[in-house]
Design an enzyme around this catalytic site. Sequence first.
Site, short mmCIF file in Angstrom:
data_model
loop_
_atom_site.label_atom_id
_atom_site.label_comp_id
_atom_site.label_asym_id
_atom_site.label_seq_id
_atom_site.Cartn_x
_atom_site.Cartn_y
_atom_site.Cartn_z
N GLU A 80 36.66 -149.48 -16.23
CA GLU A 80 37.91 -149.22 -16.99
C GLU A 80 38.58 -147.92 -16.56
O GLU A 80 39.08 -147.16 -17.39
CB GLU A 80 37.59 -149.15 -18.50
CG GLU A 80 36.84 -150.36 -19.03
CD GLU A 80 36.62 -150.33 -20.55
OE1 GLU A 80 37.24 -149.49 -21.23
OE2 GLU A 80 35.83 -151.16 -21.03
N GLU B 60 29.38 -150.22 -25.63
CA GLU B 60 29.35 -148.93 -26.35
C GLU B 60 28.34 -148.85 -27.48
O GLU B 60 28.66 -148.44 -28.60
CB GLU B 60 30.76 -148.63 -26.89
CG GLU B 60 31.83 -148.65 -25.81
CD GLU B 60 33.23 -148.35 -26.33
OE1 GLU B 60 33.42 -148.25 -27.55
OE2 GLU B 60 34.14 -148.21 -25.49
C1 XIL Z 1 41.29 -150.88 -25.81
C2 XIL Z 1 42.61 -151.54 -25.43
O1 XIL Z 1 43.08 -150.96 -24.24
C3 XIL Z 1 43.61 -151.36 -26.54
O2 XIL Z 1 44.81 -152.09 -26.27
C4 XIL Z 1 43.01 -151.82 -27.88
O3 XIL Z 1 43.89 -151.51 -28.93
C5 XIL Z 1 41.66 -151.16 -28.14
O4 XIL Z 1 40.81 -151.39 -27.03
N1 XIL Z 1 36.84 -149.09 -24.15
C6 XIL Z 1 36.81 -150.45 -24.06
C7 XIL Z 1 38.08 -151.22 -24.15
O5 XIL Z 1 35.75 -151.03 -23.78
O6 XIL Z 1 37.92 -152.49 -24.74
C8 XIL Z 1 39.13 -150.46 -24.90
O7 XIL Z 1 40.35 -151.19 -24.81
C9 XIL Z 1 39.28 -149.08 -24.34
C10 XIL Z 1 37.99 -148.30 -24.47
#
Ligand code: XIL
Length: 400
Positions: free
Chosen positions: A298, A183
């Site tokens: 994701e 990101e």
């Molecule tokens: C999120 C997790 O799902 C949560 O449990 C944590 O509190 C924060 O991170 N993009 C990403 C992931 O790359 O690492 C994130 O995961 C969700 C958004």
Amino acid sequence: MSQTVKSHVTRRQFCRAAAAISSVGAVSGGLLALAETQPTVINTTGPDSLRSHAAPHGLLFGGAVNPALLDVDGAANGTTTDPYTLLFAAQANILVAENSMKWGALRPAPDKFDFTQGDRLIRFAGLNGQRVRGHNLCWHESNPAWLKATANKDNARQLLTEHIQTVAGHFRGKLHSWDVVNEAINPPDGLPDGLRKTMWLDLIGPDYLELAFRTAAAADPQAKLTYNDYDIEQDTPKQIAKRDAVMALLRRFKAKGVPIHAVGVQSHLDATAPPAGKGLQEFIREAAKMGLEVFVTEMDVNTHAVVGGAEAQDAAVAVVFRDYLRLVLAEPNVPIVLTWGLDDAHSWLSQAHGNQSRRPDGTRERPLPFDDDLKPTPAFLALREAIDTAHRSAGGNSKL
Ligand code: XIL
């Protein structure tokens, strides 16, 4: 072990979900037809699992997992009855730790690394013939408090380098891929090249991206090095601008010989947003021309704004799974789909707001292929059908 999982969705449930789509005016024909061809009870394990359907297409399917919740010893001696453990064993041929390999989780102090959960994940995956992705080496979130307090312009480069050397070095040779930088693009910040304003950019400058990839390549030459980002799926002006900036970053990397092998499209989708389309398709094809793979890293589908109860939400979520995955899996350089969790009970969408649903009626969302009781949702069938129709020859990509 997967055979012991007893989870199924009935055709009736699925038909009702498909019918609910037509009542809200969305495309339903395909789903209804699909539902009608299913047996009364739909099995999800063994040859009917997502991983079994993915394998002949050369695809990897998997999800984000919390290794601390896995019964690894039980899996090792074949005695586990834990539903969460059995679900991941049955469905996935690739896993990623939702949080355990992030800075905040594995580096409690500057000189202390804790690989306990990451190592458990590797062990579990080995028992089940699964690959593992690393997530992630450099991000602006989920960092330990000490990092912000300690990092400055003099030591940031050293902190990042040492972290990547140690962590990627620890897992060297064991991972399918690493999300090296997560990101890093956010055009609304107004910075050159659309770079996100982060601690790493402030302290190191734009070179931090390249530094992270080159360090990761040296530490683990086998892992596919990935740049991972979100909100680059749709053709809205905001997402187009972000996707273009990501593509420009990939081009700069390629021009400079930065080692990068894939781009992760997170795919946190919204059931009521415009569907992904031409823009994403062109992005994937441009990536292919540059020799890059594209991973769906994701995926989940939120229903913040879907009007209606569980059935209407399930229907909307299933349509997005089907249409989105049909679009992306038509591209031969998309060999992997991971969802962010496999079941609704463990979804970050249920956790992110202190368990407060963002739905106006306060009900919980159903963003994943399995529900709170680990029963398959209509999205499961939509996902499996999209995998089945992926344009890919048996045997698939030999690099996998
Ligand atoms: C999120 C997790 O799902 C949560 O449990 C944590 O509190 C924060 O991170 N993009 C990403 C992931 O790359 O690492 C994130 O995961 C969700 C958004």
